[in-house]
Design a protein around this motif. Structure first.
Motif, PDB file in Angstrom:
ATOM      1  N   GLY A  40       0.786  -1.230   0.000  1.00 28.40           N
ATOM      2  CA  GLY A  40       0.000   0.000   0.000  1.00 28.40           C
ATOM      3  C   GLY A  40       0.815   1.276   0.000  1.00 28.40           C
ATOM      4  N   LEU A  41       2.137   1.166  -0.093  1.00 23.86           N
ATOM      5  CA  LEU A  41       2.966   2.368  -0.113  1.00 23.86           C
ATOM      6  C   LEU A  41       2.809   3.143  -1.422  1.00 23.86           C
ATOM      7  CD1 LEU A  41       6.229   0.988   1.538  1.00 23.86           C
ATOM      8  CD2 LEU A  41       4.501   2.476   2.576  1.00 23.86           C
ATOM      9  N   VAL A  42       2.493   2.419  -2.504  1.00 21.18           N
ATOM     10  CA  VAL A  42       2.233   3.044  -3.796  1.00 21.18           C
ATOM     11  C   VAL A  42       0.867   2.560  -4.256  1.00 21.18           C
ATOM     12  CG1 VAL A  42       2.955   3.263  -6.210  1.00 21.18           C
ATOM     13  CG2 VAL A  42       4.682   3.173  -4.404  1.00 21.18           C
ATOM     14  N   LYS A  43      -0.014   3.506  -4.590  1.00 23.46           N
ATOM     15  CA  LYS A  43      -1.364   3.172  -5.051  1.00 23.46           C
ATOM     16  C   LYS A  43      -1.608   3.850  -6.393  1.00 23.46           C
ATOM     17  CE  LYS A  43      -3.089   2.842  -0.341  1.00 23.46           C
ATOM     18  NZ  LYS A  43      -3.990   3.403   0.674  1.00 23.46           N
ATOM     19  N   VAL A  44      -2.290   3.106  -7.271  1.00 26.48           N
ATOM     20  CA  VAL A  44      -2.550   3.597  -8.618  1.00 26.48           C
ATOM     21  C   VAL A  44      -4.016   3.379  -8.950  1.00 26.48           C
ATOM     22  CG1 VAL A  44      -2.110   3.083 -11.055  1.00 26.48           C
ATOM     23  CG2 VAL A  44      -0.223   3.174  -9.469  1.00 26.48           C
ATOM     24  N   THR A  45      -4.603   4.344  -9.648  1.00 26.92           N
ATOM     25  CA  THR A  45      -5.957   4.204 -10.189  1.00 26.92           C
ATOM     26  C   THR A  45      -5.872   4.495 -11.681  1.00 26.92           C
ATOM     27  OG1 THR A  45      -6.933   4.934  -8.102  1.00 26.92           O
ATOM     28  CG2 THR A  45      -8.341   5.029 -10.056  1.00 26.92           C
ATOM     29  N   MET A  46      -6.440   3.576 -12.477  1.00 28.82           N
ATOM     30  CA  MET A  46      -6.447   3.772 -13.924  1.00 28.82           C
ATOM     31  C   MET A  46      -7.775   3.304 -14.494  1.00 28.82           C
ATOM     32  SD  MET A  46      -4.140   0.842 -15.958  1.00 28.82           S
ATOM     33  CE  MET A  46      -2.642   1.619 -15.529  1.00 28.82           C
ATOM     34  N   THR A  47      -8.080   3.782 -15.706  1.00 29.08           N
ATOM     35  CA  THR A  47      -9.297   3.342 -16.378  1.00 29.08           C
ATOM     36  C   THR A  47      -9.015   2.030 -17.100  1.00 29.08           C
ATOM     37  OG1 THR A  47      -8.834   4.416 -18.490  1.00 29.08           O
ATOM     38  CG2 THR A  47      -9.958   5.742 -16.798  1.00 29.08           C
ATOM     39  N   CYS A  48     -10.075   1.396 -17.567  1.00 29.75           N
ATOM     40  CA  CYS A  48      -9.912   0.159 -18.324  1.00 29.75           C
ATOM     41  C   CYS A  48      -9.343   0.420 -19.716  1.00 29.75           C
ATOM     42  CB  CYS A  48     -11.237  -0.602 -18.403  1.00 29.75           C
ATOM     43  SG  CYS A  48     -11.674  -1.349 -16.824  1.00 29.75           S
ATOM     44  N   ASN A  49      -9.190   1.694 -20.081  1.00 27.34           N
ATOM     45  CA  ASN A  49      -8.490   2.064 -21.315  1.00 27.34           C
ATOM     46  C   ASN A  49      -7.023   2.390 -21.025  1.00 27.34           C
ATOM     47  OD1 ASN A  49     -10.771   1.760 -22.818  1.00 27.34           O
ATOM     48  ND2 ASN A  49     -10.963   3.892 -23.415  1.00 27.34           N
ATOM     49  N   HIS A  50      -6.578   2.053 -19.828  1.00 32.30           N
ATOM     50  CA  HIS A  50      -5.196   2.229 -19.387  1.00 32.30           C
ATOM     51  C   HIS A  50      -4.770   3.697 -19.290  1.00 32.30           C
ATOM     52  CE1 HIS A  50      -5.089  -1.994 -20.950  1.00 32.30           C
ATOM     53  NE2 HIS A  50      -4.761  -2.120 -19.688  1.00 32.30           N
ATOM     54  N   LYS A  54      -4.660   8.381 -11.167  1.00 27.82           N
ATOM     55  CA  LYS A  54      -4.182   8.805  -9.851  1.00 27.82           C
ATOM     56  C   LYS A  54      -2.972   7.959  -9.454  1.00 27.82           C
ATOM     57  CE  LYS A  54      -6.135   9.840  -5.316  1.00 27.82           C
ATOM     58  NZ  LYS A  54      -7.326   9.738  -4.475  1.00 27.82           N
ATOM     59  N   LEU A  55      -2.003   8.609  -8.857  1.00 26.25           N
ATOM     60  CA  LEU A  55      -0.827   7.939  -8.324  1.00 26.25           C
ATOM     61  C   LEU A  55      -0.583   8.508  -6.935  1.00 26.25           C
ATOM     62  CD1 LEU A  55       1.807   6.238  -8.516  1.00 26.25           C
ATOM     63  CD2 LEU A  55       2.855   8.247  -9.587  1.00 26.25           C
ATOM     64  N   GLU A  56      -0.578   7.625  -5.935  1.00 27.96           N
ATOM     65  CA  GLU A  56      -0.332   8.048  -4.555  1.00 27.96           C
ATOM     66  C   GLU A  56       0.914   7.345  -4.037  1.00 27.96           C
ATOM     67  OE1 GLU A  56      -3.846   7.980  -1.860  1.00 27.96           O
ATOM     68  OE2 GLU A  56      -4.874   7.215  -3.641  1.00 27.96           O
ATOM     69  N   ILE A  57       1.802   8.123  -3.435  1.00 25.14           N
ATOM     70  CA  ILE A  57       3.015   7.564  -2.846  1.00 25.14           C
ATOM     71  C   ILE A  57       3.052   7.979  -1.382  1.00 25.14           C
ATOM     72  CG2 ILE A  57       5.539   7.486  -2.939  1.00 25.14           C
ATOM     73  CD1 ILE A  57       5.291   8.331  -5.906  1.00 25.14           C
ATOM     74  N   ASP A  58       3.171   7.005  -0.499  1.00 22.43           N
ATOM     75  CA  ASP A  58       3.225   7.264   0.939  1.00 22.43           C
ATOM     76  C   ASP A  58       4.414   8.180   1.259  1.00 22.43           C
ATOM     77  OD1 ASP A  58       4.301   6.411   3.793  1.00 22.43           O
ATOM     78  OD2 ASP A  58       2.154   5.899   3.713  1.00 22.43           O
ATOM     79  N   GLU A  59       4.182   9.151   2.125  1.00 21.56           N
ATOM     80  CA  GLU A  59       5.239  10.112   2.493  1.00 21.56           C
ATOM     81  C   GLU A  59       6.493   9.440   3.029  1.00 21.56           C
ATOM     82  OE1 GLU A  59       4.424  13.644   4.786  1.00 21.56           O
ATOM     83  OE2 GLU A  59       2.378  13.676   4.002  1.00 21.56           O
ATOM     84  N   ASN A  60       6.325   8.402   3.843  1.00 21.46           N
ATOM     85  CA  ASN A  60       7.486   7.709   4.405  1.00 21.46           C
ATOM     86  C   ASN A  60       8.330   7.067   3.311  1.00 21.46           C
ATOM     87  OD1 ASN A  60       6.837   8.338   7.105  1.00 21.46           O
ATOM     88  ND2 ASN A  60       5.370   6.647   7.143  1.00 21.46           N
TER      89      ASN A  60
END
Length: 111
Positions: A40-50, A54-60
């Motif tokens: 869970g340190l790096v989270k990504v959200t993408m559409t089914c068209n790739h 969204k890209l989330e990177i944990d501060e730590n």
């Protein structure tokens, strides 16, 4: 092989199927999937068209990445690849419903 009414009915069904597939493809373009890497340190959200939304990177992780840039890059790639796999699965599941039961190769007709 087909009478006029039979062929006309078949063509009408094919057109309806094609319209339904276009609607499903449009919906998939907006459907989002999420994935993560590094617990869970790096989270990504993408559409089914790739399309990456969204890209989330944990501060730590960012603080640690100062010393280990390669680790951060690897985690980002892993999260993106996982999301891509989920997008493909979702797309295949949705679009497979349209071609199920058709003779081999016939599904390409509706693309």
């Amino acid at each position: 092989m087909f009478g006029k009414a039979g062929l006309g009915g078949l063509m009408k069904q094919a057109q309806q199927m094609q319209e339904n597939m276009k609607k499903a493809q449009a919906k998939l373009a907006e459907t989002e999937v999420s994935a993560e890497a590094g617990n869970g340190l790096v989270k990504v959200t993408m559409t089914c068209n790739h399309v990456l939304r969204k890209l989330e990177i944990d501060e730590n992780l960012i603080k640690e990445a100062v010393d280990d840039k390669e680790m951060l890059e690897d985690l980002i790639l892993a999260a993106i690849n996982n999301a891509g796999e989920k997008a493909e699965e979702t797309t295949n599941k949705t679009m497979g419903a349209f071609t199920q039961g058709l003779p081999a190769g016939m599904g390409d007709f509706f693309k």
